[in-house]
Design a protein around this motif. Structure first.
Motif, PDB file in Angstrom:
ATOM      1  N   ASP A 168       0.656  -1.206  -0.141  1.00 42.18           N
ATOM      2  CA  ASP A 168       0.041   0.267   0.047  1.00 42.18           C
ATOM      3  C   ASP A 168       1.069   1.344  -0.107  1.00 42.18           C
ATOM      4  OD1 ASP A 168      -2.797  -0.981   0.263  1.00 42.18           O
ATOM      5  OD2 ASP A 168      -1.566  -1.969   2.130  1.00 42.18           O
ATOM      6  N   GLY A 169       2.161   0.888   0.247  1.00 41.94           N
ATOM      7  CA  GLY A 169       2.986   2.194   0.532  1.00 41.94           C
ATOM      8  C   GLY A 169       4.431   1.818   0.710  1.00 41.94           C
ATOM      9  N   VAL A 170       5.382   2.868   0.489  1.00 40.04           N
ATOM     10  CA  VAL A 170       6.790   2.526   0.771  1.00 40.04           C
ATOM     11  C   VAL A 170       7.600   3.542   1.640  1.00 40.04           C
ATOM     12  CG1 VAL A 170       7.468   3.881  -1.477  1.00 40.04           C
ATOM     13  CG2 VAL A 170       9.054   1.897  -0.631  1.00 40.04           C
ATOM     14  N   LEU A 171       8.370   3.240   2.373  1.00 38.57           N
ATOM     15  CA  LEU A 171       9.072   4.059   3.255  1.00 38.57           C
ATOM     16  C   LEU A 171      10.363   4.079   2.622  1.00 38.57           C
ATOM     17  CD1 LEU A 171       7.767   2.891   6.568  1.00 38.57           C
ATOM     18  CD2 LEU A 171       6.824   4.810   5.463  1.00 38.57           C
ATOM     19  N   VAL A 172      10.776   5.032   1.994  1.00 40.11           N
ATOM     20  CA  VAL A 172      11.992   5.232   1.327  1.00 40.11           C
ATOM     21  C   VAL A 172      13.050   5.574   2.121  1.00 40.11           C
ATOM     22  CG1 VAL A 172      13.224   6.010  -0.698  1.00 40.11           C
ATOM     23  CG2 VAL A 172      10.898   5.885  -1.095  1.00 40.11           C
ATOM     24  N   ASN A 173      13.948   4.981   2.437  1.00 37.74           N
ATOM     25  CA  ASN A 173      15.090   5.145   3.465  1.00 37.74           C
ATOM     26  C   ASN A 173      16.135   6.286   2.732  1.00 37.74           C
ATOM     27  OD1 ASN A 173      16.544   5.249   5.692  1.00 37.74           O
ATOM     28  ND2 ASN A 173      17.607   3.329   5.267  1.00 37.74           N
ATOM     29  N   ALA A 174      15.836   7.302   2.758  1.00 40.30           N
ATOM     30  CA  ALA A 174      16.372   8.557   2.184  1.00 40.30           C
ATOM     31  C   ALA A 174      15.984   9.744   2.433  1.00 40.30           C
ATOM     32  CB  ALA A 174      16.421   8.242   0.586  1.00 40.30           C
ATOM     33  N   ALA A 175      16.969  10.631   2.467  1.00 42.91           N
ATOM     34  CA  ALA A 175      16.529  12.039   2.848  1.00 42.91           C
ATOM     35  C   ALA A 175      16.830  13.159   1.662  1.00 42.91           C
ATOM     36  CB  ALA A 175      17.224  12.504   3.975  1.00 42.91           C
ATOM     37  N   HIS A 176      17.948  12.945   0.938  1.00 38.28           N
ATOM     38  CA  HIS A 176      18.483  13.588  -0.192  1.00 38.28           C
ATOM     39  C   HIS A 176      17.789  13.651  -1.515  1.00 38.28           C
ATOM     40  CE1 HIS A 176      21.202  15.533  -2.755  1.00 38.28           C
ATOM     41  NE2 HIS A 176      22.103  16.186  -1.741  1.00 38.28           N
ATOM     42  N   PRO A 177      17.083  14.614  -2.117  1.00 35.16           N
ATOM     43  CA  PRO A 177      16.530  14.444  -3.515  1.00 35.16           C
ATOM     44  C   PRO A 177      17.081  13.605  -4.460  1.00 35.16           C
ATOM     45  CG  PRO A 177      16.600  16.818  -2.525  1.00 35.16           C
ATOM     46  CD  PRO A 177      17.458  15.920  -1.723  1.00 35.16           C
ATOM     47  N   ARG A 178      18.489  13.534  -4.813  1.00 42.46           N
ATOM     48  CA  ARG A 178      19.270  12.799  -5.511  1.00 42.46           C
ATOM     49  C   ARG A 178      18.917  11.143  -5.331  1.00 42.46           C
ATOM     50  NH1 ARG A 178      24.972  14.085  -4.937  1.00 42.46           N
ATOM     51  NH2 ARG A 178      24.535  16.108  -5.473  1.00 42.46           N
ATOM     52  N   ASP A 179      18.834  10.825  -4.232  1.00 38.05           N
ATOM     53  CA  ASP A 179      18.322   9.361  -3.745  1.00 38.05           C
ATOM     54  C   ASP A 179      16.726   9.171  -4.186  1.00 38.05           C
ATOM     55  OD1 ASP A 179      20.772   8.426  -2.968  1.00 38.05           O
ATOM     56  OD2 ASP A 179      20.733   9.533  -0.954  1.00 38.05           O
ATOM     57  N   LEU A 180      15.983  10.286  -3.690  1.00 34.29           N
ATOM     58  CA  LEU A 180      14.580  10.137  -3.920  1.00 34.29           C
ATOM     59  C   LEU A 180      14.324  10.182  -5.371  1.00 34.29           C
ATOM     60  CD1 LEU A 180      13.447  12.589  -1.054  1.00 34.29           C
ATOM     61  CD2 LEU A 180      13.213   9.896  -1.000  1.00 34.29           C
ATOM     62  N   GLU A 181      15.023  10.919  -6.105  1.00 33.81           N
ATOM     63  CA  GLU A 181      14.620  10.852  -7.665  1.00 33.81           C
ATOM     64  C   GLU A 181      14.925   9.443  -8.186  1.00 33.81           C
ATOM     65  OE1 GLU A 181      15.789  13.488 -11.639  1.00 33.81           O
ATOM     66  OE2 GLU A 181      17.037  13.592 -10.072  1.00 33.81           O
ATOM     67  N   TRP A 182      16.024   8.972  -7.948  1.00 32.86           N
ATOM     68  CA  TRP A 182      16.459   7.560  -8.322  1.00 32.86           C
ATOM     69  C   TRP A 182      15.371   6.660  -7.876  1.00 32.86           C
ATOM     70  CZ3 TRP A 182      17.371   3.149  -5.216  1.00 32.86           C
ATOM     71  CH2 TRP A 182      17.930   1.946  -5.848  1.00 32.86           C
ATOM     72  N   ALA A 183      15.055   6.577  -6.544  1.00 33.22           N
ATOM     73  CA  ALA A 183      13.947   5.644  -6.087  1.00 33.22           C
ATOM     74  C   ALA A 183      12.517   5.831  -6.734  1.00 33.22           C
ATOM     75  CB  ALA A 183      13.668   6.158  -4.522  1.00 33.22           C
ATOM     76  N   ALA A 184      12.258   7.168  -7.139  1.00 35.66           N
ATOM     77  CA  ALA A 184      10.952   7.191  -7.819  1.00 35.66           C
ATOM     78  C   ALA A 184      10.909   6.818  -9.269  1.00 35.66           C
ATOM     79  CB  ALA A 184      10.684   8.729  -8.051  1.00 35.66           C
ATOM     80  N   GLY A 185      12.056   6.463  -9.792  1.00 40.23           N
ATOM     81  CA  GLY A 185      12.385   5.581 -11.159  1.00 40.23           C
ATOM     82  C   GLY A 185      11.833   4.299 -10.928  1.00 40.23           C
ATOM     83  N   GLN A 186      12.508   3.638  -9.630  1.00 37.46           N
ATOM     84  CA  GLN A 186      12.282   2.468  -9.293  1.00 37.46           C
ATOM     85  C   GLN A 186      10.766   2.198  -9.181  1.00 37.46           C
ATOM     86  OE1 GLN A 186      14.959   0.204  -9.951  1.00 37.46           O
ATOM     87  NE2 GLN A 186      15.900   2.186 -10.218  1.00 37.46           N
ATOM     88  N   ILE A 187      10.240   3.034  -8.234  1.00 37.10           N
ATOM     89  CA  ILE A 187       8.977   2.932  -7.849  1.00 37.10           C
ATOM     90  C   ILE A 187       7.968   2.941  -9.222  1.00 37.10           C
ATOM     91  CG2 ILE A 187       7.047   3.873  -6.635  1.00 37.10           C
ATOM     92  CD1 ILE A 187       9.281   4.903  -4.687  1.00 37.10           C
ATOM     93  N   GLU A 188       8.333   3.863 -10.016  1.00 40.34           N
ATOM     94  CA  GLU A 188       7.442   3.929 -11.365  1.00 40.34           C
ATOM     95  C   GLU A 188       7.449   2.741 -12.066  1.00 40.34           C
ATOM     96  OE1 GLU A 188       6.910   6.840 -15.177  1.00 40.34           O
ATOM     97  OE2 GLU A 188       8.458   7.239 -13.556  1.00 40.34           O
ATOM     98  N   GLN A 189       8.569   1.919 -11.881  1.00 42.59           N
ATOM     99  CA  GLN A 189       8.652   0.678 -12.725  1.00 42.59           C
ATOM    100  C   GLN A 189       7.614  -0.259 -11.977  1.00 42.59           C
ATOM    101  OE1 GLN A 189      12.582  -0.977 -13.379  1.00 42.59           O
ATOM    102  NE2 GLN A 189      13.424   1.225 -13.462  1.00 42.59           N
ATOM    103  N   GLY A 190       7.787  -0.430 -10.753  1.00 39.45           N
ATOM    104  CA  GLY A 190       6.882  -1.509 -10.031  1.00 39.45           C
ATOM    105  C   GLY A 190       5.360  -1.166 -10.196  1.00 39.45           C
ATOM    106  N   LEU A 191       5.294   0.351 -10.020  1.00 40.53           N
ATOM    107  CA  LEU A 191       3.663   0.655 -10.332  1.00 40.53           C
ATOM    108  C   LEU A 191       3.370   0.262 -11.782  1.00 40.53           C
ATOM    109  CD1 LEU A 191       3.427   4.186  -8.538  1.00 40.53           C
ATOM    110  CD2 LEU A 191       2.609   2.052  -7.999  1.00 40.53           C
ATOM    111  N   ALA A 192       4.083   0.036 -12.735  1.00 42.13           N
ATOM    112  CA  ALA A 192       3.655  -0.274 -13.942  1.00 42.13           C
ATOM    113  C   ALA A 192       3.103  -1.781 -14.175  1.00 42.13           C
ATOM    114  CB  ALA A 192       4.828  -0.044 -15.008  1.00 42.13           C
ATOM    115  N   GLU A 193       3.733  -2.523 -13.143  1.00 42.16           N
ATOM    116  CA  GLU A 193       3.592  -4.071 -13.002  1.00 42.16           C
ATOM    117  C   GLU A 193       2.473  -4.071 -11.824  1.00 42.16           C
ATOM    118  OE1 GLU A 193       7.253  -5.852 -12.374  1.00 42.16           O
ATOM    119  OE2 GLU A 193       7.881  -5.208 -14.411  1.00 42.16           O
TER     120      GLU A 193
END
Length: 348
Positions: free
Chosen positions: A180-205
């Motif tokens: 239902d949700g994810v707790l992304v273990n990160a604080a920096h926009p650089r890490d969160l931007e990268w994580a958003a790409g991974q999450i988008e891939q998962g949402l597509a499936e």
């Protein structure tokens, strides 16, 4: 300064409360967070601190509306069936406000207990799949990364949102596909931007049955919440805030994968020095070896205005922020300042 949250239409506000203090103190902090407009309060789980579920029961008594849950428990120290029962109990005593924060756990902490963290992705997925069946009132038999035979709960059926603590690409994608949700273990926009790409891939499936029925231009599915589980230290004085950030940053650096260190140009030798001190149990030495660049990379630390700017940058990539430990040198003051910073960051 209460009631500052913009409401259901705005980003989600969360807080992590670490039970290194007695449960009644944590309950008081949860009540303050509720007054300050936070939506959800997570209680961290480490074997050396107070029990998270005992603490959550006190938090439930002290609050009325804020959602509550472990953030995060792992299915190695405690059997998944037991975790499902404990979380359902919190849901019962809080009148349906529980959430289930689950992750693979810290490898070094588990090693201290002689526990091997094998097949983490499968074990986390199997854990919350099983929990959902148990919460629905089913009797479950499971053979996989763990065993359960004819298990059921003597509790009323319920539905509890599942949030997966994640940092690596596979866990992030699995979370988006099934939780239902994810707790992304990160604080920096650089890490969160990268994580958003991974999450988008998962949402597509993501299976159609778990998607929202509404159309949305944003690629993030509104049946799924992506939250930055961001270590934060906020105070009236920047230096004091950054000093308070040293302990959590040391542990983050100690467990950071090499690609994460490279993403922030963190000196490998400096990171190794922190890790070696932690492994040797020399905590003060490890904290002293934390560099300013490490704090910049792995914690949102500073004054209220500085933290608000960092929150705004993070919210470009997530649906909300969980203000994580240490919060700041003064916990009550930090919760109030974090609320103010979130209000500033979410103003349109």
């Amino acid at each position: 300064m209460t009631g500052t949250h913009p409401g259901d239409e705005g980003p989600i506000w969360g807080v992590e409360l670490t039970p290194e203090h007695p449960p009644d103190r944590i309950a008081s902090l949860a009540a303050l967070a509720e007054d300050e407009g936070f939506d959800v309060a997570f209680t961290s789980s480490h074997y050396f601190n107070r029990d998270p579920f005992v603490t959550l029961s006190r938090m439930a008594d002290a609050t009325a509306d804020i959602r509550l849950g472990p953030g995060v428990v792992n299915p190695y120290e405690t059997h998944p069936v037991k975790l499902a029962a404990q979380t359902a109990t919190i849901d019962e005593v809080s009148d349906g406000r529980a959430v289930f924060g689950v992750g693979a756990g810290d490898r070094s902490s588990l090693a201290t207990l002689g526990v091997e963290r094998d097949s983490p992705l499968r074990r986390v997925l199997e854990t919350f799949d099983l929990a959902r069946d148990l919460w629905a009132g089913e009797t479950v038999t499971h053979e996989g990364t763990f065993t359960a035979r004819d298990a059921s709960l003597n509790l009323d059926p319920t539905e509890i949102p599942v949030y997966v603590g994640a940092q690596g690409p596979h866990m992030l994608r699995m979370s988006a596909k099934h939780a239902d949700g994810v707790l992304v273990n990160a604080a920096h926009p650089r890490d969160l931007e990268w994580a958003a790409g991974q999450i988008e891939q998962g949402l597509a499936e993501r299976p159609a049955s778990e998607r929202s029925s509404g159309d949305r231009s944003d690629p993030r599915d509104d049946a799924f919440e992506s939250l930055a589980f961001a270590s934060t230290s906020v105070a009236g004085d920047e230096a004091a805030a950054r000093e308070a950030a040293r302990p959590p940053v040391a542990f983050i650096v100690g467990g950071a994968a090499e690609p994460v260190l490279d993403r922030h140009d963190v000196d490998r030798e400096a990171a190794s020095a922190v890790s070696e001190a932690l492994e040797a149990g020399e905590l003060n030495e490890a904290f002293d070896r934390v560099t300013p660049s490490m704090i910049d990379a792995f914690c949102i630390a500073g004054t209220t205005d500085q933290v608000a700017d960092r929150f705004a940058a993070a919210l470009e990539y997530v649906d909300g922020i969980v203000v994580g430990s240490p919060l700041g040198p003064d916990l009550e003051d930090a919760i109030e300042r974090a609320s103010e910073a979130l209000a500033s960051a979410t103003q349109e």
